[in-house]
Motif scaffolding. Structure first.
Motif, PDB file in Angstrom:
ATOM      1  N   UNK A 110       0.904  -1.147   0.071  1.00  9.30           N
ATOM      2  CA  UNK A 110      -0.017  -0.059  -0.084  1.00  9.30           C
ATOM      3  C   UNK A 110       0.910   1.367  -0.286  1.00  9.30           C
ATOM      4  N   UNK A 111       0.721   2.145  -0.994  1.00 10.69           N
ATOM      5  CA  UNK A 111       1.457   3.644  -0.792  1.00 10.69           C
ATOM      6  C   UNK A 111       1.320   4.094   0.338  1.00 10.69           C
ATOM      7  N   UNK A 112       2.606   4.321   0.792  1.00 10.87           N
ATOM      8  CA  UNK A 112       2.840   5.224   2.036  1.00 10.87           C
ATOM      9  C   UNK A 112       2.963   6.758   1.548  1.00 10.87           C
ATOM     10  N   UNK A 113       2.379   7.615   1.968  1.00 10.02           N
ATOM     11  CA  UNK A 113       2.305   8.856   1.671  1.00 10.02           C
ATOM     12  C   UNK A 113       3.039   9.578   2.804  1.00 10.02           C
ATOM     13  N   UNK A 114       3.537  11.129   2.302  1.00 13.66           N
ATOM     14  CA  UNK A 114       4.512  11.615   2.924  1.00 13.66           C
ATOM     15  C   UNK A 114       3.973  12.897   3.692  1.00 13.66           C
ATOM     16  N   UNK A 115       2.558  13.049   3.965  1.00 12.80           N
ATOM     17  CA  UNK A 115       1.897  14.076   4.394  1.00 12.80           C
ATOM     18  C   UNK A 115       0.667  13.359   5.076  1.00 12.80           C
ATOM     19  N   UNK A 116       0.306  13.948   6.301  1.00  9.21           N
ATOM     20  CA  UNK A 116      -0.953  13.827   6.735  1.00  9.21           C
ATOM     21  C   UNK A 116      -2.074  14.659   6.416  1.00  9.21           C
ATOM     22  N   UNK A 117      -3.310  14.328   6.455  1.00  7.47           N
ATOM     23  CA  UNK A 117      -4.491  15.067   6.198  1.00  7.47           C
ATOM     24  C   UNK A 117      -5.207  14.434   5.145  1.00  7.47           C
ATOM     25  N   UNK A 118      -6.497  14.625   5.166  1.00  5.99           N
ATOM     26  CA  UNK A 118      -7.475  14.033   4.464  1.00  5.99           C
ATOM     27  C   UNK A 118      -8.770  14.916   4.416  1.00  5.99           C
ATOM     28  N   UNK A 119      -9.637  14.831   3.006  1.00  3.62           N
ATOM     29  CA  UNK A 119     -10.983  15.343   3.087  1.00  3.62           C
ATOM     30  C   UNK A 119     -11.647  14.844   1.813  1.00  3.62           C
ATOM     31  N   UNK A 120     -13.017  15.039   1.717  1.00  2.00           N
ATOM     32  CA  UNK A 120     -13.678  14.396   0.615  1.00  2.00           C
ATOM     33  C   UNK A 120     -14.475  15.555  -0.232  1.00  2.00           C
ATOM     34  N   UNK A 121     -14.025  16.871   0.079  1.00  4.02           N
ATOM     35  CA  UNK A 121     -14.306  17.678  -0.868  1.00  4.02           C
ATOM     36  C   UNK A 121     -13.235  18.927  -0.641  1.00  4.02           C
ATOM     37  N   UNK A 122     -12.723  19.512  -1.958  1.00  7.88           N
ATOM     38  CA  UNK A 122     -11.624  20.644  -1.662  1.00  7.88           C
ATOM     39  C   UNK A 122     -11.871  21.571  -0.621  1.00  7.88           C
ATOM     40  N   UNK A 123     -11.248  21.982   0.353  1.00  9.31           N
ATOM     41  CA  UNK A 123     -11.418  22.845   1.347  1.00  9.31           C
ATOM     42  C   UNK A 123     -11.390  24.466   0.872  1.00  9.31           C
ATOM     43  N   UNK A 124     -10.890  24.510  -0.617  1.00 14.32           N
ATOM     44  CA  UNK A 124     -10.782  25.757  -1.061  1.00 14.32           C
ATOM     45  C   UNK A 124     -11.698  26.005  -2.343  1.00 14.32           C
ATOM     46  N   UNK A 125     -12.794  25.226  -2.299  1.00 16.92           N
ATOM     47  CA  UNK A 125     -13.547  25.021  -3.517  1.00 16.92           C
ATOM     48  C   UNK A 125     -14.253  26.519  -3.956  1.00 16.92           C
ATOM     49  N   UNK A 126     -14.365  27.470  -2.915  1.00 19.57           N
ATOM     50  CA  UNK A 126     -15.136  28.664  -3.021  1.00 19.57           C
ATOM     51  C   UNK A 126     -13.884  29.640  -3.987  1.00 19.57           C
ATOM     52  N   UNK A 127     -12.966  29.407  -4.273  1.00 25.19           N
ATOM     53  CA  UNK A 127     -12.098  30.232  -5.224  1.00 25.19           C
ATOM     54  C   UNK A 127     -12.403  29.979  -6.521  1.00 25.19           C
ATOM     55  N   UNK A 128     -13.043  28.892  -6.834  1.00 22.33           N
ATOM     56  CA  UNK A 128     -13.453  28.557  -8.179  1.00 22.33           C
ATOM     57  C   UNK A 128     -14.743  29.080  -8.695  1.00 22.33           C
ATOM     58  N   UNK A 129     -15.173  29.185  -9.831  1.00 18.77           N
ATOM     59  CA  UNK A 129     -16.469  29.654  -9.949  1.00 18.77           C
ATOM     60  C   UNK A 129     -17.656  28.792  -9.292  1.00 18.77           C
TER      61      UNK A 129
END
Length: 470
Positions: free
Chosen positions: A395-414
């Motif tokens: 299983x791929x081991x990642x280099x950063x923690x953190x997770x979400x199911x929707x982009x927390x910065x979505x509001x900057x797009x249209x």
């Protein structure tokens, strides 16, 4: 990721305990100067520096970028990260798949080395996706494949008149990776499915309208934008969201306006957009083909799309469609781990080497000879295997923690079509009221009125004196 990132942005908090791997470092034999790093006041820049190869991404570049990102994340002097490409043609045209294809021909060891590269690349993309400081990508020129991975997960994605976006993986016997499982199904309607299966290109401002880019600026102002961003200062106690808001306001200062709709109408709009949703809503590729064959309202488009799909790898088409349907439910961490399994299986499949050689290495390019050659031969069992890691693959081991199911910065797009629908259903207001609401809410962001107007033109209807979503 430092603890303060979790405090300033709860959306990045890990949903489950997740171990991280040691950060990759440069190896002997890595290319010198294939990435350039610079600093200007509070700005730290990453410039991909292989312009003759359209800044295609390789392991040497990824290994250089990782430690810098980790270093800057801890530094109180580094405020903003900027990703750009050297030369005038591309941010990044993708991963260096020609080198990977040749490597795969060496057998199991070469295939594993290629799989390891994707693990590194996905780890970098995940680090950007969960980074605790503002990241900006200048999508100035060709931005495809691996270049999309470096951009799409950043809060700020700047398209210019030179932007050429595409996920062309099905043309080379692969699948739209680098987090495509996450961002493509979250685009409006079935546009993500359409872009993934057909590899359709979006030029310039079309990247903004589709939700790929968050801003549209003319390439002539990017140097001034860089200078202005470097001058931004943040108080130590200022949270990530406030920092992102400050960057967003700065971007607006440099807009020279969007091309008029008469000059550049929205591409995925009107009748074509409705046909995309009609024809690409299905969960089987054969059903999509059948819908396109029956399509009458946009018959010319449907026939062209059928021809395009018929030239793609049948295996790639079926795996990609499954990937997109499953990816709607994956978090950002699971996305990259699952894609690593899929990539590992493609490295062991003949279509990848054949597709790369046919499309990218043959002069002139030729039609690839896919194996299997037909959709019927790509059974459910065959597709299932792509979503299971090979026996020798961890299983791929990642280099950063953190997770979400929707982009927390979505509001900057249209605003998305789903957001517009929710507002209409809740308020039952007419088009003008809805448009004004989103324009005001966005701070008069350019492109909002055009996007909302297009959506309402397709989906809003007045029945019995009441506005309804159709």
């Amino acid at each position: 990721m430092p603890l303060r990132a979790k405090v300033t942005n709860p959306a990045f908090g890990a949903t489950a305990s997740m171990s991280t791997s040691p950060v990759p470092k440069e190896k002997r034999g890595d290319e010198p100067d294939d990435v350039l790093f610079n600093q200007l006041y509070g700005l730290r820049s990453i410039e991909l520096n292989r312009p003759k190869k359209l800044n295609s991404l390789n392991g040497s570049m990824v290994r250089k970028i990782f430690p810098r990102l980790k270093e800057w994340e801890k530094s109180h002097l580094a405020n903003i990260i900027l990703i750009s490409g050297a030369g005038s043609k591309a941010l990044c045209a993708g991963g260096d798949v020609a080198a990977l294809a040749l490597q795969n021909e060496e057998g199991q060891r070469g295939q594993q080395a290629s799989t390891d590269f994707f693990g590194l690349e996905y780890g970098l993309d995940h680090t950007i996706a969960t980074y605790s400081k503002p990241v900006i990508s200048f999508m100035d020129g060709i931005t495809m494949g691996g270049g999309v991975g470096l951009s799409m997960h950043a809060p700020f994605r700047i398209a210019t008149e030179k932007t050429v976006f595409a996920m062309p993986e099905t043309t080379i016997g692969f699948f739209p990776d680098v987090g495509g499982s996450f961002f493509l199904p979250r685009l409006d309607g079935e546009t993500g499915t359409y872009l993934a299966l057909t590899s359709e290109r979006l030029n310039g401002v079309q990247a903004l309208y589709s939700g790929i880019a968050t801003h549209y600026l003319h390439s002539s102002v990017l140097a001034n934008v860089t200078q202005r961003l470097s001058e931004l200062t943040f108080a130590d106690n200022l949270g990530l969201q406030d920092r992102l808001d400050a960057v967003n306001k700065t971007m607006a200062e440099f807009s020279l306006g969007l091309p008029s709709l008469q000059e550049e109408p929205i591409l995925l709009a009107g009748g074509i957009r409705a046909a995309i949703d009609r024809c690409f809503q299905f969960n089987e590729v054969e059903e999509i083909f059948a819908a396109l064959e029956k399509e009458q309202e946009q018959k010319e488009w449907a026939q062209k799309t059928l021809k395009t799909l018929s030239s793609r790898s049948p295996t790639s088409l079926k795996v990609t469609l499954r990937q997109l349907r499953l990816g709607k439910k994956w978090g950002i961490t699971e996305t990259f781990q699952r894609e690593h399994d899929i990539a590992a299986n493609f490295m062991r499949h003949p279509d990848f080497v054949e597709g790369v050689k046919a499309r990218l290495m043959s002069k002139p390019p030729r039609q690839a000879e896919w194996s299997p050659a037909t959709l019927a031969e790509v059974t459910t069992e065959v597709v299932d295997k792509f979503f299971t890691a090979p026996e020798d693959q961890e299983k791929l081991q990642l280099f950063s923690e953190g997770d979400y199911h929707q982009y927390p910065h979505q509001r900057f797009a249209l605003p998305s079509e789903a957001e517009i629908e929710a507002h209409v259903r809740a308020r039952r207001r007419g088009a003008d009221d809805v448009i004004n609401h989103f324009v005001e809410e966005s701070g008069h962001k350019e492109g909002v009125a055009e996007k909302v107007s297009e959506v309402l033109g397709r989906r809003l209807k007045k029945e019995g004196g009441e506005w309804k979503w159709i």
